[in-house]
Write a protein that holds these residues in place. Structure first.
Motif, PDB file in Angstrom:
ATOM      1  N   PRO A 173       0.801  -1.224   0.000  1.00 20.07           N
ATOM      2  CA  PRO A 173       0.000   0.000   0.000  1.00 20.07           C
ATOM      3  C   PRO A 173       0.837   1.280   0.000  1.00 20.07           C
ATOM      4  O   PRO A 173       1.932   1.328   0.572  1.00 20.07           O
ATOM      5  CB  PRO A 173      -0.812  -0.114   1.298  1.00 20.07           C
ATOM      6  N   THR A 174       0.292   2.304  -0.621  1.00 17.21           N
ATOM      7  CA  THR A 174       0.933   3.614  -0.644  1.00 17.21           C
ATOM      8  C   THR A 174       1.116   4.151   0.768  1.00 17.21           C
ATOM      9  O   THR A 174       2.128   4.787   1.075  1.00 17.21           O
ATOM     10  CB  THR A 174       0.078   4.594  -1.466  1.00 17.21           C
ATOM     11  N   ALA A 175       0.145   3.890   1.633  1.00 15.50           N
ATOM     12  CA  ALA A 175       0.169   4.415   2.999  1.00 15.50           C
ATOM     13  C   ALA A 175       0.710   3.401   4.008  1.00 15.50           C
ATOM     14  O   ALA A 175       0.420   3.495   5.196  1.00 15.50           O
ATOM     15  CB  ALA A 175      -1.231   4.864   3.406  1.00 15.50           C
ATOM     16  N   ALA A 176       1.496   2.435   3.548  1.00 12.75           N
ATOM     17  CA  ALA A 176       2.088   1.448   4.461  1.00 12.75           C
ATOM     18  C   ALA A 176       2.934   2.142   5.522  1.00 12.75           C
ATOM     19  O   ALA A 176       3.652   3.104   5.242  1.00 12.75           O
ATOM     20  CB  ALA A 176       2.954   0.471   3.670  1.00 12.75           C
ATOM     21  N   ARG A 177       2.840   1.637   6.761  1.00 14.20           N
ATOM     22  CA  ARG A 177       3.671   2.181   7.831  1.00 14.20           C
ATOM     23  C   ARG A 177       5.145   1.855   7.607  1.00 14.20           C
ATOM     24  O   ARG A 177       6.026   2.655   7.898  1.00 14.20           O
ATOM     25  CB  ARG A 177       3.207   1.628   9.186  1.00 14.20           C
ATOM     26  N   GLU A 178       5.399   0.642   7.131  1.00 14.58           N
ATOM     27  CA  GLU A 178       6.766   0.176   6.873  1.00 14.58           C
ATOM     28  C   GLU A 178       6.842  -0.339   5.424  1.00 14.58           C
ATOM     29  O   GLU A 178       6.915  -1.546   5.177  1.00 14.58           O
ATOM     30  CB  GLU A 178       7.153  -0.942   7.848  1.00 14.58           C
ATOM     31  N   PRO A 179       6.824   0.568   4.456  1.00 13.93           N
ATOM     32  CA  PRO A 179       6.769   0.130   3.057  1.00 13.93           C
ATOM     33  C   PRO A 179       7.974  -0.696   2.634  1.00 13.93           C
ATOM     34  O   PRO A 179       7.837  -1.603   1.799  1.00 13.93           O
ATOM     35  CB  PRO A 179       6.687   1.441   2.271  1.00 13.93           C
ATOM     36  N   ASP A 180       9.143  -0.419   3.177  1.00 15.60           N
ATOM     37  CA  ASP A 180      10.322  -1.196   2.799  1.00 15.60           C
ATOM     38  C   ASP A 180      10.188  -2.646   3.265  1.00 15.60           C
ATOM     39  O   ASP A 180      10.612  -3.575   2.559  1.00 15.60           O
ATOM     40  CB  ASP A 180      11.589  -0.570   3.388  1.00 15.60           C
ATOM     41  N   LEU A 181       9.587  -2.836   4.456  1.00 12.03           N
ATOM     42  CA  LEU A 181       9.355  -4.205   4.933  1.00 12.03           C
ATOM     43  C   LEU A 181       8.330  -4.914   4.051  1.00 12.03           C
ATOM     44  O   LEU A 181       8.465  -6.099   3.744  1.00 12.03           O
ATOM     45  CB  LEU A 181       8.854  -4.192   6.382  1.00 12.03           C
ATOM     46  N   GLY A 182       7.279  -4.192   3.670  1.00  8.80           N
ATOM     47  CA  GLY A 182       6.290  -4.782   2.770  1.00  8.80           C
ATOM     48  C   GLY A 182       6.919  -5.199   1.458  1.00  8.80           C
ATOM     49  O   GLY A 182       6.631  -6.282   0.925  1.00  8.80           O
ATOM     50  N   ALA A 183       7.812  -4.362   0.930  1.00 13.57           N
ATOM     51  CA  ALA A 183       8.500  -4.690  -0.322  1.00 13.57           C
ATOM     52  C   ALA A 183       9.431  -5.885  -0.136  1.00 13.57           C
ATOM     53  O   ALA A 183       9.569  -6.719  -1.041  1.00 13.57           O
ATOM     54  CB  ALA A 183       9.290  -3.480  -0.803  1.00 13.57           C
ATOM     55  N   GLU A 184      10.063  -5.994   1.038  1.00 13.45           N
ATOM     56  CA  GLU A 184      10.923  -7.146   1.311  1.00 13.45           C
ATOM     57  C   GLU A 184      10.123  -8.445   1.354  1.00 13.45           C
ATOM     58  O   GLU A 184      10.576  -9.477   0.844  1.00 13.45           O
ATOM     59  CB  GLU A 184      11.649  -6.959   2.645  1.00 13.45           C
ATOM     60  N   PHE A 185       8.937  -8.389   1.958  1.00 14.82           N
ATOM     61  CA  PHE A 185       8.115  -9.592   2.031  1.00 14.82           C
ATOM     62  C   PHE A 185       7.631  -9.993   0.639  1.00 14.82           C
ATOM     63  O   PHE A 185       7.595 -11.178   0.294  1.00 14.82           O
ATOM     64  CB  PHE A 185       6.933  -9.370   2.979  1.00 14.82           C
ATOM     65  N   LEU A 186       7.276  -8.999  -0.174  1.00 13.49           N
ATOM     66  CA  LEU A 186       6.894  -9.277  -1.561  1.00 13.49           C
ATOM     67  C   LEU A 186       8.055  -9.929  -2.305  1.00 13.49           C
ATOM     68  O   LEU A 186       7.866 -10.930  -3.012  1.00 13.49           O
ATOM     69  CB  LEU A 186       6.473  -7.990  -2.265  1.00 13.49           C
ATOM     70  N   ALA A 187       9.243  -9.375  -2.158  1.00 11.98           N
ATOM     71  CA  ALA A 187      10.415  -9.927  -2.841  1.00 11.98           C
ATOM     72  C   ALA A 187      10.671 -11.362  -2.397  1.00 11.98           C
ATOM     73  O   ALA A 187      11.045 -12.218  -3.221  1.00 11.98           O
ATOM     74  CB  ALA A 187      11.636  -9.056  -2.559  1.00 11.98           C
ATOM     75  N   PHE A 188      10.457 -11.647  -1.102  1.00  7.40           N
ATOM     76  CA  PHE A 188      10.647 -13.018  -0.619  1.00  7.40           C
ATOM     77  C   PHE A 188       9.659 -13.972  -1.279  1.00  7.40           C
ATOM     78  O   PHE A 188      10.038 -15.064  -1.727  1.00  7.40           O
ATOM     79  CB  PHE A 188      10.491 -13.063   0.905  1.00  7.40           C
ATOM     80  N   LEU A 189       8.380 -13.582  -1.370  1.00 13.98           N
ATOM     81  CA  LEU A 189       7.374 -14.465  -1.965  1.00 13.98           C
ATOM     82  C   LEU A 189       7.575 -14.640  -3.471  1.00 13.98           C
ATOM     83  O   LEU A 189       7.154 -15.650  -4.030  1.00 13.98           O
ATOM     84  CB  LEU A 189       5.962 -13.934  -1.680  1.00 13.98           C
TER      85      LEU A 189
END
Length: 358
Positions: A270-286
């Motif tokens: 999400p654009t309004a993610a609290r921790e967008p870098d962590l969200g991107a890391e989890f996406l990259a892992f999956l």
């Protein structure tokens, strides 16, 4: 061993959201014992299926705690929109309602993310680097084996109509599917059925004559098929059906032979993610080889990654798909047509009329 055993310390609670909806919440403490960051996830994936994904990610980031909420697909979309307007929302959103996920991306609620695997990701599974399909899941028929002792269960929609007509006492009140007014993926399946099969309304009318039972989640349906309250489930997510069939001997599963709709679970940050870098890391892992192997082997969700798809067991452990008439749904703004309010109202009205047939 249950999948939840992979993460020994999970605190789970249930909370009521506005509108009396049930949200299953799980907290995954940092594996190091020292929390430096928290990753927040909204998903339609059941907690016990999400647990091994989170466990594997936390092994790479032992100082990260994870807050996980299992929500209905429509609630995921509404939560992200409402919370974005008020400040911040989850860091990673993963849902089987492809149309609603693409709507989040199209409406500006998802940020572009490029991972190491983005360049090789199939075009149909990536929309502008904001919405990524991560699984490849057919819609299936699930059935109660004892109810079909001595005869073959329906393998096509025409077979289903014939079975209902020839076995009215067995079928009455024992055919189930999604509540399409509450289940985003159920509504998507209905919309695709209407596009792909001119005779779909005669099928739905036949199920209506059998007093079709409707539930908001796949687990609700499979639980009732397992104990015989339902004899047949129509258009269930194949990933769940395959896992239940593996662990519940009374459940069988068939991929429809006339045509099989294939959907994907779609992820956004999400654009309004609290921790967008962590969200991107989890996406990259999956999206990574390890993440896709985990999805296909542990959770039996077929991989999208072309590298992993060539190595996994057929259909993530479900069944060989090559001889079926597959009808995959691409991740494109074309999905938004299903969400047009007038179109939706018309489709739901026709559904209501068809299942009311007596």
């Amino acid at each position: 061993m249950r999948l939840t055993a992979l993460v020994p310390a999970i605190a789970s609670v249930a909370i009521l959201l506005p509108g009396a909806s049930l949200s299953e919440v799980a907290e995954f403490p940092a594996q190091s014992g020292q929390t430096m960051q928290e990753l927040s996830i909204y998903s339609s994936l059941d907690n016990d299926l999400a647990a091994p994904l989170i466990d594997a990610f936390q092994k790479t980031r032992p100082n990260v705690a994870v807050h996980y909420e299992n929500l209905l697909t429509g609630e995921i979309h509404d939560r992200v929109v409402a919370e974005t307007e008020n400040g911040a929302t989850a860091d990673f959103v993963f849902s089987s309602a492809m149309d609603l996920q693409v709507k989040l991306a199209n409406d500006g609620f998802a940020r572009p993310v490029q991972t190491p695997d983005t360049p090789s990701w199939p075009n149909w599974a990536n929309w502008r680097d904001t919405a990524y399909a991560l699984t490849f899941e057919p819609a299936v028929f699930a059935y109660h084996k004892p109810s079909f002792a001595g005869r073959e269960p329906p393998a096509t929609r025409a077979d289903l109509v014939r079975w209902v007509a020839e076995n009215p006492e067995t079928a009455f009140g024992r055919v189930g599917t999604y509540d399409v007014t509450r289940s985003g993926v159920g509504y998507l399946f209905l919309a695709r059925d209407q596009e792909l099969y001119p005779g779909i309304w005669s099928v739905i009318e036949a199920m209506g004559r059998a007093q079709i039972q409707q539930y908001p989640t796949t687990s609700d349906l499979l639980e009732r098929i397992s104990d015989g309250r339902l004899a047949l489930g129509y258009n269930l997510l194949g990933s769940y059906a395959a896992e239940w069939a593996r662990t519940h001997p009374n459940i069988g599963m068939i991929l429809p032979r006339d045509f099989t709709v294939v959907v994907s679970r779609v992820a956004v940050v999400p654009t309004a993610a609290r921790e967008p870098d962590l969200g991107a890391e989890f996406l990259a892992f999956l999206m990574s080889r390890d993440g896709q192997l985990l999805l296909s082997q542990t959770l039996r969700l077929s991989a999208v990654s072309l590298e992993v798809a060539g190595q996994q067991s057929p259909a993530g452990g479900m069944e060989e798909l090559s001889d079926l008439r597959l009808r995959p749904v691409p991740v494109t703004p074309g999905l938004l047509a299903y969400l047009d309010q007038a179109t939706r109202a018309k489709l739901l009205a026709r559904w209501s009329a068809a299942i009311s047939t007596r």
